[in-house]
Write a protein that holds these residues in place. Sequence first.
Motif, mmCIF file in Angstrom:
data_model
loop_
_atom_site.group_PDB
_atom_site.id
_atom_site.type_symbol
_atom_site.label_atom_id
_atom_site.label_comp_id
_atom_site.label_asym_id
_atom_site.label_seq_id
_atom_site.Cartn_x
_atom_site.Cartn_y
_atom_site.Cartn_z
ATOM 1 N N ARG A 28 0.848 -1.194 0.000
ATOM 2 C CA ARG A 28 0.000 0.000 0.000
ATOM 3 C C ARG A 28 0.881 1.240 0.000
ATOM 4 O O ARG A 28 1.985 1.236 0.513
ATOM 5 N N LEU A 29 0.343 2.301 -0.556
ATOM 6 C CA LEU A 29 1.043 3.572 -0.537
ATOM 7 C C LEU A 29 1.101 4.085 0.890
ATOM 8 O O LEU A 29 0.159 3.932 1.647
ATOM 9 N N ASP A 30 2.193 4.716 1.239
ATOM 10 C CA ASP A 30 2.316 5.309 2.566
ATOM 11 C C ASP A 30 1.781 6.736 2.484
ATOM 12 O O ASP A 30 2.446 7.631 1.965
ATOM 13 N N GLN A 47 -2.026 6.351 -8.333
ATOM 14 C CA GLN A 47 -0.587 6.108 -8.385
ATOM 15 C C GLN A 47 -0.236 5.895 -9.846
ATOM 16 O O GLN A 47 -0.594 4.881 -10.434
ATOM 17 N N ARG A 145 5.056 10.760 -6.980
ATOM 18 C CA ARG A 145 4.089 11.094 -5.936
ATOM 19 C C ARG A 145 2.685 10.731 -6.385
ATOM 20 O O ARG A 145 2.319 10.969 -7.532
ATOM 21 N N PRO A 146 1.885 10.186 -5.487
ATOM 22 C CA PRO A 146 0.499 9.892 -5.869
ATOM 23 C C PRO A 146 -0.305 11.185 -5.982
ATOM 24 O O PRO A 146 0.043 12.210 -5.398
#
Length: 174
Positions: A28-30, A47, A145-146
Motif C-alpha cells: 500500500r502507498l504510505d 498512483q 508522488r500519488p
Amino acid sequence: MGLVRLSALLSTGMTLLLVGAPAGAIPRLDLSSYPKPAAGDRRWVIQLPGVLRPSADAVMSSNPADWRVQLIVGQMALVDCNRQVFGGKLRPVKPAQKGGPVIYRVTDVGSLASTRMACPPDQSRRSAFVPMAGQPFVVPYNASRPIVVDAPRPLELRWRLWKAESQERPASLQ
C-alpha cells in the motif's frame, strides 16, 4: 529455488520472471504524511505508473515532462436523454510545510441539474457517470508522488492521461 515463469501477465505479451520470490500483495502507498480527509469525504488516490509503453504514434512525445493528468470528478446518476450537470470546485490544498504533499479537494458541490426536454417514449433511464461542470482540471504527470483527491460522497474520481506532440510549431507574429 526455481524460476517461476508467469506468462500472459501483461497484455503486451511480456513475461515476468520471479526468482524464488514469495508471492505477496502489492504494498500500500504510505499516505501517513498526508492530512486525514474531512468528515464525510472519501479519499481517492491515483498512483501513476513510472514507465509506460511507448506510443505507437511517433508524433507523440515519450517524455513524461510533456504529459498531463486530467482529473475528472463526477457521480453516478440515473439519467435520461437530457443533459445532466452539477457544479463544484476542485482546488489544490497548500501543503503545511514546503515540499510537503499536495492534496486536491472538491468543494462547493451543487445539486444535479438537468435540461427538461421531452424524451422519446421508447427510451428508458440508465445509470451513467455525470462529470462536474467547468474547465478540465489538469495536473503535471509525476510518477514519484500519488495524486490524492478528497471529495464528499457520492462523488467519484476518474482520470485520463494526456500526451503532447513532440513537434513544436512556430506561431505567427502579428
